[in-house]
Design a protein around this motif. Sequence first.
Motif, PDB file in Angstrom:
ATOM      1  N   GLN A  64     -40.508 -35.525 -63.766  1.00 25.16           N
ATOM      2  CA  GLN A  64     -39.774 -36.538 -64.520  1.00 25.16           C
ATOM      3  C   GLN A  64     -40.618 -37.793 -64.630  1.00 25.16           C
ATOM      4  OE1 GLN A  64     -35.774 -37.396 -63.180  1.00 25.16           O
ATOM      5  NE2 GLN A  64     -35.648 -35.396 -62.204  1.00 25.16           N
ATOM      6  N   SER A  65     -40.500 -38.447 -65.755  1.00 31.08           N
ATOM      7  CA  SER A  65     -41.144 -39.736 -65.951  1.00 31.08           C
ATOM      8  C   SER A  65     -40.075 -40.696 -66.455  1.00 31.08           C
ATOM      9  CB  SER A  65     -42.293 -39.615 -66.956  1.00 31.08           C
ATOM     10  OG  SER A  65     -42.991 -40.823 -67.036  1.00 31.08           O
ATOM     11  N   LEU A  66     -39.741 -41.680 -65.639  1.00 32.13           N
ATOM     12  CA  LEU A  66     -38.682 -42.637 -65.945  1.00 32.13           C
ATOM     13  C   LEU A  66     -39.296 -44.024 -66.037  1.00 32.13           C
ATOM     14  CD1 LEU A  66     -36.312 -41.246 -63.198  1.00 32.13           C
ATOM     15  CD2 LEU A  66     -36.211 -40.700 -65.625  1.00 32.13           C
ATOM     16  N   ALA A  67     -38.687 -44.896 -66.831  1.00 33.23           N
ATOM     17  CA  ALA A  67     -39.271 -46.230 -66.989  1.00 33.23           C
ATOM     18  C   ALA A  67     -38.203 -47.252 -67.342  1.00 33.23           C
ATOM     19  CB  ALA A  67     -40.338 -46.209 -68.079  1.00 33.23           C
ATOM     20  N   ALA A  68     -38.534 -48.505 -67.060  1.00 33.76           N
ATOM     21  CA  ALA A  68     -37.724 -49.651 -67.458  1.00 33.76           C
ATOM     22  C   ALA A  68     -38.696 -50.772 -67.799  1.00 33.76           C
ATOM     23  CB  ALA A  68     -36.777 -50.076 -66.343  1.00 33.76           C
ATOM     24  N   GLN A  69     -38.250 -51.695 -68.627  1.00 29.42           N
ATOM     25  CA  GLN A  69     -39.127 -52.758 -69.117  1.00 29.42           C
ATOM     26  C   GLN A  69     -38.640 -54.116 -68.641  1.00 29.42           C
ATOM     27  OE1 GLN A  69     -42.039 -52.431 -70.979  1.00 29.42           O
ATOM     28  NE2 GLN A  69     -42.248 -54.619 -70.633  1.00 29.42           N
ATOM     29  N   GLY A  70     -39.534 -54.874 -68.015  1.00 32.12           N
ATOM     30  CA  GLY A  70     -39.246 -56.251 -67.656  1.00 32.12           C
ATOM     31  C   GLY A  70     -39.431 -57.143 -68.873  1.00 32.12           C
ATOM     32  N   GLN A  71     -38.992 -58.400 -68.754  1.00 33.70           N
ATOM     33  CA  GLN A  71     -39.068 -59.330 -69.884  1.00 33.70           C
ATOM     34  C   GLN A  71     -40.039 -60.486 -69.668  1.00 33.70           C
ATOM     35  OE1 GLN A  71     -37.431 -58.575 -72.748  1.00 33.70           O
ATOM     36  NE2 GLN A  71     -36.908 -56.713 -71.633  1.00 33.70           N
ATOM     37  N   THR A  72     -40.171 -60.966 -68.422  1.00 33.09           N
ATOM     38  CA  THR A  72     -41.001 -62.150 -68.189  1.00 33.09           C
ATOM     39  C   THR A  72     -41.982 -61.952 -67.045  1.00 33.09           C
ATOM     40  OG1 THR A  72     -39.249 -63.075 -66.808  1.00 33.09           O
ATOM     41  CG2 THR A  72     -39.312 -63.790 -69.108  1.00 33.09           C
ATOM     42  N   GLU A  73     -41.499 -61.870 -65.829  1.00 35.51           N
ATOM     43  CA  GLU A  73     -42.365 -61.781 -64.652  1.00 35.51           C
ATOM     44  C   GLU A  73     -42.883 -60.370 -64.398  1.00 35.51           C
ATOM     45  OE1 GLU A  73     -43.429 -64.492 -63.216  1.00 35.51           O
ATOM     46  OE2 GLU A  73     -42.091 -65.717 -64.420  1.00 35.51           O
ATOM     47  N   LEU A  74     -42.216 -59.376 -64.972  1.00 35.43           N
ATOM     48  CA  LEU A  74     -42.638 -57.985 -64.841  1.00 35.43           C
ATOM     49  C   LEU A  74     -42.760 -57.366 -66.228  1.00 35.43           C
ATOM     50  CD1 LEU A  74     -40.248 -56.915 -61.945  1.00 35.43           C
ATOM     51  CD2 LEU A  74     -42.736 -57.096 -61.794  1.00 35.43           C
ATOM     52  N   GLY A  75     -43.701 -56.453 -66.360  1.00 40.69           N
ATOM     53  CA  GLY A  75     -43.831 -55.668 -67.586  1.00 40.69           C
ATOM     54  C   GLY A  75     -43.128 -54.337 -67.372  1.00 40.69           C
ATOM     55  N   ALA A  76     -43.772 -53.258 -67.784  1.00 40.45           N
ATOM     56  CA  ALA A  76     -43.209 -51.919 -67.622  1.00 40.45           C
ATOM     57  C   ALA A  76     -43.237 -51.501 -66.160  1.00 40.45           C
ATOM     58  CB  ALA A  76     -43.987 -50.922 -68.472  1.00 40.45           C
ATOM     59  N   VAL A  77     -42.146 -50.886 -65.715  1.00 42.04           N
ATOM     60  CA  VAL A  77     -42.071 -50.269 -64.400  1.00 42.04           C
ATOM     61  C   VAL A  77     -41.839 -48.790 -64.655  1.00 42.04           C
ATOM     62  CG1 VAL A  77     -40.766 -50.110 -62.249  1.00 42.04           C
ATOM     63  CG2 VAL A  77     -41.185 -52.339 -63.289  1.00 42.04           C
ATOM     64  N   LYS A  78     -42.770 -47.969 -64.185  1.00 41.62           N
ATOM     65  CA  LYS A  78     -42.717 -46.532 -64.450  1.00 41.62           C
ATOM     66  C   LYS A  78     -42.585 -45.782 -63.136  1.00 41.62           C
ATOM     67  CE  LYS A  78     -45.296 -42.901 -66.788  1.00 41.62           C
ATOM     68  NZ  LYS A  78     -46.586 -42.525 -67.371  1.00 41.62           N
ATOM     69  N   LEU A  79     -41.735 -44.757 -63.138  1.00 40.39           N
ATOM     70  CA  LEU A  79     -41.520 -43.924 -61.973  1.00 40.39           C
ATOM     71  C   LEU A  79     -41.787 -42.479 -62.369  1.00 40.39           C
ATOM     72  CD1 LEU A  79     -40.491 -43.444 -59.068  1.00 40.39           C
ATOM     73  CD2 LEU A  79     -38.170 -43.411 -60.002  1.00 40.39           C
ATOM     74  N   ASP A  80     -42.802 -41.876 -61.774  1.00 37.15           N
ATOM     75  CA  ASP A  80     -43.133 -40.465 -62.017  1.00 37.15           C
ATOM     76  C   ASP A  80     -42.758 -39.682 -60.776  1.00 37.15           C
ATOM     77  OD1 ASP A  80     -44.269 -40.714 -64.625  1.00 37.15           O
ATOM     78  OD2 ASP A  80     -46.053 -41.586 -63.700  1.00 37.15           O
ATOM     79  N   LEU A  81     -41.924 -38.652 -60.974  1.00 34.57           N
ATOM     80  CA  LEU A  81     -41.446 -37.828 -59.878  1.00 34.57           C
ATOM     81  C   LEU A  81     -41.906 -36.391 -60.068  1.00 34.57           C
ATOM     82  CD1 LEU A  81     -37.819 -39.227 -60.033  1.00 34.57           C
ATOM     83  CD2 LEU A  81     -39.462 -39.692 -58.208  1.00 34.57           C
ATOM     84  N   ALA A  82     -42.333 -35.763 -58.979  1.00 32.00           N
ATOM     85  CA  ALA A  82     -42.753 -34.366 -59.021  1.00 32.00           C
ATOM     86  C   ALA A  82     -42.085 -33.611 -57.881  1.00 32.00           C
ATOM     87  CB  ALA A  82     -44.270 -34.268 -58.887  1.00 32.00           C
ATOM     88  N   PRO A  83     -41.659 -32.375 -58.137  1.00 31.23           N
ATOM     89  CA  PRO A  83     -41.007 -31.591 -57.056  1.00 31.23           C
ATOM     90  C   PRO A  83     -42.005 -31.183 -55.980  1.00 31.23           C
ATOM     91  CG  PRO A  83     -41.159 -30.299 -59.072  1.00 31.23           C
ATOM     92  CD  PRO A  83     -41.721 -31.661 -59.370  1.00 31.23           C
TER      93      PRO A  83
END
Length: 176
Positions: free
Chosen positions: A157-176
């Motif tokens: 799985q590859s999940l992500a969320a986007q920050g607006q000011t102090e953070l940019g993209a935060v990505k979480l890659d999960l593998a079994p």
Amino acid sequence: MRRLKFSNLLLSAPALLLAAPVAAADLNVTVQIPQLNVAEYHRPYAAVWIEREDHSVATQLAVWYAQKESKEGAGTKWLPDLRQWWRRGGRDLALPVDGVSGATRPAGQQQLKFQSGKAPLNDLPAGKYELVVEAAREVGGREVVRVPFVWPVKSMQSLAAQGQTELGAVKLDLAP
């Protein structure tokens, strides 16, 4: 004594590679720290942790702060500015924490890699969680980014969320 032919070794080598355990990380986090065009730029303090559904801390992954005290009062003095992290478990830690604490990071992509069965994931039971990243910057703002996930994972799985000011993209890659 029987001799192996070189051609037999070549044919069996790929099978041996496929049978070997893969040492890839089970949980990879990428945190983008943006370069801000401001008059007075300071690297942000940041905390990365995993929360349970009730918002209690399941495990600490990283805390980045100024490691040395200075005349400006750096070091742990400003950690309470990471308000959510501080209230949910940061104030209970005796810093530095081996394997968790580190120096502030420059602008760019920062990588964290963890394997199941090893600290800090070794005691993480099955369930629904959120990866939480919080950043606060002197003469700047504060921001929290959350990425929900289920542990353990059954497929890549590859999940992500986007920050607006102090953070940019935060990505979480999960593998079994």
